[in-house]
Design a protein around this motif. Structure first.
Motif, PDB file in Angstrom:
ATOM      1  N   UNK A 136      -1.175  15.501  -3.859  1.00  0.00           N
ATOM      2  CA  UNK A 136      -1.087  14.969  -2.286  1.00  0.00           C
ATOM      3  C   UNK A 136      -2.107  13.889  -1.871  1.00  0.00           C
ATOM      4  N   UNK A 137      -1.905  13.149  -0.818  1.00  0.00           N
ATOM      5  CA  UNK A 137      -2.727  12.147   0.065  1.00  0.00           C
ATOM      6  C   UNK A 137      -2.808  12.389   1.299  1.00  0.00           C
ATOM      7  N   UNK A 138      -4.070  12.569   1.895  1.00  0.00           N
ATOM      8  CA  UNK A 138      -3.921  12.523   3.517  1.00  0.00           C
ATOM      9  C   UNK A 138      -3.492  11.037   3.978  1.00  0.00           C
ATOM     10  N   UNK A 139      -2.686  11.052   4.918  1.00  0.00           N
ATOM     11  CA  UNK A 139      -2.156   9.988   5.595  1.00  0.00           C
ATOM     12  C   UNK A 139      -3.066   9.556   6.976  1.00  0.00           C
ATOM     13  N   UNK A 140      -4.225   9.994   7.018  1.00  0.00           N
ATOM     14  CA  UNK A 140      -5.193   9.756   8.209  1.00  0.00           C
ATOM     15  C   UNK A 140      -5.336   8.244   8.351  1.00  0.00           C
ATOM     16  N   UNK A 141      -5.382   7.530   7.180  1.00  0.00           N
ATOM     17  CA  UNK A 141      -5.697   6.325   7.435  1.00  0.00           C
ATOM     18  C   UNK A 141      -4.513   5.319   6.691  1.00  0.00           C
ATOM     19  N   UNK A 142      -3.484   6.167   6.859  1.00  0.00           N
ATOM     20  CA  UNK A 142      -2.297   5.313   6.248  1.00  0.00           C
ATOM     21  C   UNK A 142      -2.100   5.797   4.812  1.00  0.00           C
ATOM     22  N   UNK A 143      -0.937   5.296   4.471  1.00  0.00           N
ATOM     23  CA  UNK A 143      -0.523   5.500   2.855  1.00  0.00           C
ATOM     24  C   UNK A 143      -0.300   4.417   2.163  1.00  0.00           C
ATOM     25  N   UNK A 144      -0.899   3.839   1.242  1.00  0.00           N
ATOM     26  CA  UNK A 144      -0.524   2.724   0.598  1.00  0.00           C
ATOM     27  C   UNK A 144       0.225   3.165  -1.124  1.00  0.00           C
ATOM     28  N   UNK A 145       1.368   2.678  -1.135  1.00  0.00           N
ATOM     29  CA  UNK A 145       2.112   3.221  -2.147  1.00  0.00           C
ATOM     30  C   UNK A 145       2.050   1.789  -3.038  1.00  0.00           C
ATOM     31  N   UNK A 146       1.681   2.076  -4.262  1.00  0.00           N
ATOM     32  CA  UNK A 146       1.393   0.804  -5.257  1.00  0.00           C
ATOM     33  C   UNK A 146       2.568   1.097  -6.296  1.00  0.00           C
ATOM     34  N   UNK A 147       3.556   0.307  -6.136  1.00  0.00           N
ATOM     35  CA  UNK A 147       4.797   0.315  -6.889  1.00  0.00           C
ATOM     36  C   UNK A 147       4.669  -0.478  -8.160  1.00  0.00           C
ATOM     37  N   UNK A 148       4.481   0.032  -9.216  1.00  0.00           N
ATOM     38  CA  UNK A 148       4.581  -0.741 -10.573  1.00  0.00           C
ATOM     39  C   UNK A 148       5.658  -0.001 -11.413  1.00  0.00           C
ATOM     40  N   UNK A 149       6.450  -0.909 -11.583  1.00  0.00           N
ATOM     41  CA  UNK A 149       7.704  -0.403 -12.577  1.00  0.00           C
ATOM     42  C   UNK A 149       8.364   1.265 -11.794  1.00  0.00           C
ATOM     43  N   UNK A 150       8.794   0.734 -10.741  1.00  0.00           N
ATOM     44  CA  UNK A 150       9.455   2.139  -9.841  1.00  0.00           C
ATOM     45  C   UNK A 150      10.182   2.909 -10.737  1.00  0.00           C
ATOM     46  N   UNK A 151      11.117   2.244 -11.498  1.00  0.00           N
ATOM     47  CA  UNK A 151      11.922   2.851 -12.768  1.00  0.00           C
ATOM     48  C   UNK A 151      11.701   2.233 -13.955  1.00  0.00           C
ATOM     49  N   UNK A 152      11.488   3.012 -15.044  1.00  0.00           N
ATOM     50  CA  UNK A 152      11.268   2.341 -16.235  1.00  0.00           C
ATOM     51  C   UNK A 152      12.256   3.118 -17.080  1.00  0.00           C
ATOM     52  N   UNK A 153      13.160   2.141 -17.946  1.00  0.00           N
ATOM     53  CA  UNK A 153      14.092   2.940 -18.788  1.00  0.00           C
ATOM     54  C   UNK A 153      13.497   2.509 -20.323  1.00  0.00           C
ATOM     55  N   UNK A 154      13.213   3.526 -20.920  1.00  0.00           N
ATOM     56  CA  UNK A 154      12.585   3.495 -22.351  1.00  0.00           C
ATOM     57  C   UNK A 154      13.452   3.675 -23.593  1.00  0.00           C
TER      58      UNK A 154
END
Length: 139
Positions: A121-139
């Motif tokens: 979990x992450x508190x959203x008091x100061x907002x929430x940054x979602x750092x997307x790196x390879x949202x979906x990876x097919x291996x």
């Protein structure tokens, strides 16, 4: 029956997902609990919201900058989007996020495709940054 999916095959499958979602690719924030959110039988946002003690945060963000990369050196392909920033929500704790197809008329017609809870979990008091790196990876 497939024994090997080539890197090109992986990339084309992700390109098809990118094309199918188009401008309807959205991310939602899950609040309440993580318990039960990884059930593979969840099909829609309404199904996810119906899980006991799970709530869906009101702000839904559209994903942009979608691109697929084929990585022959690592024998995989990945689908990436631009990072997202949610507004501050004092007292709210994000338990995870979900990739959805936001094209449906309501939450019972909006498909949930992937649920992410790693790093939450992450508190959203100061907002929430979602750092997307390879949202979906097919291996």
């Amino acid at each position: 029956m497939a024994e090997t999916v080539t890197n090109r095959g992986k990339a084309r499958a992700l390109q098809a997902l990118l094309a199918t979602l188009g401008a309807n690719a959205q991310m939602i924030v899950i609040t309440g609990t993580q318990t039960g959110v990884h059930n593979p039988d969840i099909n829609t946002v309404a199904d996810l919201d119906a899980v006991a003690s799970v709530n869906i945060h009101g702000e839904r963000l559209s994903l942009s900058g979608g691109a697929v990369a084929e990585d022959d050196a690592a024998d995989r392909a990945s689908l990436d989007y631009a990072n997202l920033t949610y507004a501050a929500a004092p007292g709210v704790t994000a338990q995870g996020v979900a990739l959805i197809d936001g094209s449906g008329a309501n939450d019972s017609a909006r498909d949930v495709l992937i649920v992410f809870t790693t790093g939450f979990p992450v508190p959203m008091d100061g907002g929430l940054n979602v750092n997307i790196a390879d949202l979906v990876r097919a291996s």
